[in-house]
Each structure stands twice: as C-alpha cells, then as structure tokens.
Design an enzyme around this catalytic site. Sequence first.
Site, short mmCIF file in Angstrom:
data_model
loop_
_atom_site.label_atom_id
_atom_site.label_comp_id
_atom_site.label_asym_id
_atom_site.label_seq_id
_atom_site.Cartn_x
_atom_site.Cartn_y
_atom_site.Cartn_z
N ASN A 194 0.83 -1.23 0.00
CA ASN A 194 0.00 0.00 0.00
C ASN A 194 0.85 1.27 0.00
O ASN A 194 0.47 2.29 0.56
CB ASN A 194 -1.00 0.02 1.17
CG ASN A 194 -2.07 1.10 1.06
OD1 ASN A 194 -2.56 1.59 2.07
ND2 ASN A 194 -2.45 1.49 -0.14
N SER A 199 -1.11 0.56 -5.20
CA SER A 199 -2.51 0.87 -4.88
C SER A 199 -2.76 2.35 -4.54
O SER A 199 -3.83 2.87 -4.88
CB SER A 199 -3.07 -0.07 -3.80
OG SER A 199 -2.36 0.00 -2.60
N CYS A 247 3.18 1.68 -3.12
CA CYS A 247 3.58 1.92 -4.53
C CYS A 247 2.38 1.91 -5.48
O CYS A 247 1.99 2.94 -6.01
CB CYS A 247 4.60 0.89 -4.98
SG CYS A 247 6.16 0.96 -4.07
P1 4NP Z 1 3.33 -2.16 -3.38
O1 4NP Z 1 4.94 -2.35 -3.44
O2 4NP Z 1 2.77 -3.50 -3.01
O3 4NP Z 1 2.99 -1.77 -4.79
O4 4NP Z 1 3.07 -1.09 -2.36
C1 4NP Z 1 5.69 -2.83 -2.37
C2 4NP Z 1 6.02 -2.00 -1.34
C3 4NP Z 1 6.81 -2.46 -0.31
C4 4NP Z 1 7.23 -3.76 -0.31
C5 4NP Z 1 6.89 -4.61 -1.34
C6 4NP Z 1 6.11 -4.14 -2.37
N1 4NP Z 1 8.07 -4.22 0.75
O5 4NP Z 1 8.51 -5.39 0.67
O6 4NP Z 1 8.30 -3.49 1.70
#
Ligand code: 4NP
Length: 149
Positions: free
Chosen positions: A11, A15, A13
């Site tokens: 949540n 969404s 990048c």
């Molecule tokens: P999102 O991307 O799912 O599009 O927000 C990510 C943000 C952080 C992480 C993985 C994906 N993480 O591993 O912290």
Amino acid sequence: MTKILMVCLGNICRSPLAEGILKSKLSKDFIIDSAGTANYHTGSAPDIRSIAVARNYGLDISKLKGRQFVVSDFDTFDLIYVMDESNFKNVVKLARNDQDIAKVNFILNEIHKGENFEVPDPYYGGDQGFENVYQMLDEACEKIAKNLL
Ligand code: 4NP
C-alpha cells in the site's frame, strides 16, 4: 454510490497510485480507498517514486497513509481491485463467502478481460517501473470510471 478499494502488497507503490488516479477521474461522491495485504507500511506515506510519478501527471498522493486490508473491507466496498496474483490469493483467503470473493478482481481485467494480467511490483526497480505502472493503472482506471458514469 459505488465504493472501490485498490489493493497491493505494501500500500505504498501501486494501490495509492491507483487510488489517486481513479479519484481524479470520478466525482467526490465515489468512495475510493486503498490498502495493502501486508502491514509493513501502516501509517506511511506512499513511496517517493509513486508520489513523483503522480506529480508528473498533476496528481497529489503525498497525503495518503498506508493501511492493511481488513476483513470488514468486504462489507465496506463493492469492488476490490488487486494488482497481482499474490494480492488476489491473500485477499481471497480472507473472504467469508462467495459474495466476498465475487467483489475481487484483477484491475487489469478491466482492459484485458479474464486474462489476470499483473501490475508488476515496482518497489525493487527503477523509475521506469513506476512510469509503466502509472500508464497501466491510468488505462484501467479510465475504463473503470467510464463504466461507472
Ligand atoms: P506495493 O509495493 O505492493 O505496490 O506497495 C511494495 C512496497 C513495499 C514492499 C513490497 C512491495 N516491501 O517489501 O516493503
């Protein structure tokens, strides 16, 4: 009025971008929110690269705050759009019945019906990944908005 939830893993990048883009295409009467299946970024602002790509297209998503998907989101929202297969599985795992499951769909199915294409996670990549994600989400949200008007 239709209530729509965008879901990714963190949540921060994908969404929040989807939330900002869809909000920009619909009136304030629509409830649009986003959540992550994980809790790593609860209370955090979106990733600076998502904020930057949104700003390039005139959208301010900097004030959004990360939160984790909760089971009651199935009651609150009419449509739950996931970014990828892993989000889909994680959300469906929490469904209580077929009615909950029926609310969940891959966001790119709006433009590629039934294909279950994924919005790739841009977190570990460079700025071009965020631009690509923006373009995919913009096209899908344009279709979602058109269908709701
Ligand atoms: P999102 O991307 O799912 O599009 O927000 C990510 C943000 C952080 C992480 C993985 C994906 N993480 O591993 O912290």
